[in-house]
Write an enzyme that holds these catalytic residues in place. Structure first.
Site, short mmCIF file in Angstrom:
data_model
loop_
_atom_site.label_atom_id
_atom_site.label_comp_id
_atom_site.label_asym_id
_atom_site.label_seq_id
_atom_site.Cartn_x
_atom_site.Cartn_y
_atom_site.Cartn_z
N HIS A 60 0.84 -1.21 0.00
CA HIS A 60 0.00 0.00 0.00
C HIS A 60 0.87 1.25 0.00
CE1 HIS A 60 -3.95 1.94 1.59
NE2 HIS A 60 -3.21 2.84 0.97
N HIS A 62 1.64 5.19 -2.22
CA HIS A 62 1.20 6.19 -3.21
C HIS A 62 2.46 6.74 -3.87
CE1 HIS A 62 -2.96 6.22 -1.72
NE2 HIS A 62 -2.40 5.93 -0.57
N HIS A 179 -10.87 0.68 1.20
CA HIS A 179 -10.63 1.87 2.04
C HIS A 179 -11.96 2.12 2.73
CE1 HIS A 179 -9.32 6.24 2.65
NE2 HIS A 179 -10.62 6.30 2.85
N ASP A 305 1.08 2.66 3.69
CA ASP A 305 0.27 3.79 3.18
C ASP A 305 1.17 5.01 2.94
OD1 ASP A 305 -1.86 5.18 2.21
OD2 ASP A 305 -2.92 5.38 4.12
#
Ligand code: DOR
Ligand code: ZN
Length: 447
Positions: A60, A62, A179, A305
């Site tokens: 996970h 970004h 999510h 994340d």
């Protein structure tokens, strides 16, 4: 490169290995693992006193490319990954444009092939434009090589759309990464609805905004089946619901981030925007429930994340700064120091959470160093202490709530496909001091 790793301790639950090991690497793959490979002639890397783990996969992150290259690129995000000991990452689709077409999947994969030091697995958008109104072209995205689907970052309120997405993902045998957030309950919120948040006088995000959606997704999962993965759980209610589902033999996996494991809402003290994350940091009781759930196997995965943002954006103040913290370059030392070293998690459990489970869920190679596996691994120094210095990050994002923390378990070598990508903190192609010649690795040694 052919080489022999000697003197290290290997923790590999899938292989049932938990002790000293010699590992022979040939043509990017593990050729042999044994307590002694005496007769083998190959350049030796002495790893005495070090720990070897099958390549961690951060499922996970970004990476912001395309559209957010000011915050991070696939190249800098992958450099941060290997700097932090990760050999692979799965990147979320909330880019600009979102990863909801063949073209964008293929663009991400091409950029990864050209620029990334780690394996990069794109996650496709669950809904068109991540708008939550209709499912995306899931079959096409799967054809193009995504490893899962998610609406990460943006709540998916329409339960009918979620149901159809799960049915479709089942046909494709791919995971849905949820999510879980009810935007009617969280809208406008900034901090956890707890004692601390009320004192800050800021709009709040209650635990129920997560838990009601966890409950919904679990009920849908019971009807549909397939692979459901709950991202970044933050509160004890979610843990209770997952426990209930596992008792009912509902098939699912769940994930927790290092920041939810090691911080509470108190980290926002002094209006610290690097601790502004979604879901928010919650109470001490929530944090303790998450740590316990990971130890008990109720939560199976740790993922960061990793959410890089620009310094200027994070200087906006708690109300306006974007949600997110970087995580790739602090996760392993945090987990080693605060869970393994404290006896809350065994090294084997750690490897399950960061390597074996992510590989299984995403259905990608790795997660083990058994003969024939890709030579993706990290070597960590379990004793040497290091103070987190965000300025030294390879990530463009310096927004960490862990700056100044002193930790052990620093990764010292990251190897991807038999190739050393990180050596004692230096990243290939990014650090001028990275050894130019292979023989330097063997001559110099690691300690
Ligand atoms: O803190 C977060 N940041 N949570 C999310 O769900 C999205 C992410 C981002 O994209 O910045
Ligand atoms: Zn995310």
């Amino acid at each position: 490169m052919e080489l022999l790793l000697k003197g290290g301790v290997l923790h590999d639950p899938a292989a049932g290995w938990n002790g000293p090991a010699e590992i022979l690497i040939k043509q990017g793959k593990v050729e042999a693992v044994s307590t002694s490979l005496e007769s083998i002639e190959a350049p030796v890397l002495d790893l005495t006193g070090k720990v070897i783990l099958p390549g961690p996969i951060d499922m996970h992150v970004h990476l912001r490319e395309p559209g957010g290259e000011g915050k991070e690129t696939i190249a800098t995000g992958a450099a941060a990954a290997v700097a932090g000991g990760f050999t692979a990452v799965a990147c979320m689709p909330n880019t600009f444009p979102a990863v909801d077409s063949r073209e964008i999947v293929s663009y991400v994969r091409k950029r990864a092939a050209e620029t990334a030091l780690a394996h990069v697995y794109p996650i496709g958008a669950l809904t068109r434009g991540l708008k939550g109104r209709e499912i995306s072209l899931m079959w096409e995205l799967a054809q193009e090589g995504v490893k899962g689907f998610s609406n990460d970052g943006i709540p998916l309120m329409d339960s009918g759309v979620m149901l159809r997405a799960m049915q479709y993902a089942l046909l494709l045998d791919m995971p849905v990464i949820s999510h879980a957030e009810d935007s009617c309950l969280s809208a406008g919120g900034v901090v956890h609805a707890g004692e601390h948040g009320y004192r800050l006088g800021l709009p709040t995000i209650p635990s129920s905004s997560e838990a009601v959606m966890v409950a919904r997704d679990l009920l849908l999962q019971e009807e549909v089946g397939g692979k459901l993965h709950l991202a970044h759980l933050s509160c004890r209610q979610s843990v209770e619901l997952v426990k209930w589902a596992l008792e009912r033999e509902i098939v699912l996996t769940a994930e927790v981030t290092p920041h939810h494991l090691f911080l509470t809402e108190q980290a926002l003290e002094g209006f610290n925007t690097s601790a502004k994350v979604n879901p928010p940091l919650r109470s001490a009781a929530d944090r303790e429930a998450l740590v316990k759930a990971l130890g008990d196997g109720v939560i199976q995965v740790v993922a960061t994340d990793h959410a890089p943002h620009m310094r200027l954006e994070k200087e906006e103040g708690l109300m306006d700064a974007p949600f997110g913290a970087v995580g790739l370059e602090t996760a392993l030392p945090l987990l080693w120091t605060l869970l393994v070293d404290k006896g809350l998690l065994t090294p084997l459990q750690l490897v399950e959470a960061i390597s074996s489970f992510p590989a299984r869920i995403l259905n990608v190679p790795g997660g083990t160093l058994q003969k024939g596996s890709p030579a993706d691994l990290v070597v960590i120094d379990p004793y040497r202490e290091h103070t987190v210095e965000p300025r030294e990050f390879y990530s463009k994002g310096k927004n960490t709530p862990f700056g100044g923390w002193t930790l052990k378990g620093l990764p010292v070598i990251t190897m991807v496909g038999g190739d050393i990508k990180m050596w004692k903190g230096m990243v290939k192609g990014f650090s001028d001091e990275f050894p130019r010649e292979e023989k330097t690795f063997f001559l110099e040694g690691i300690s």
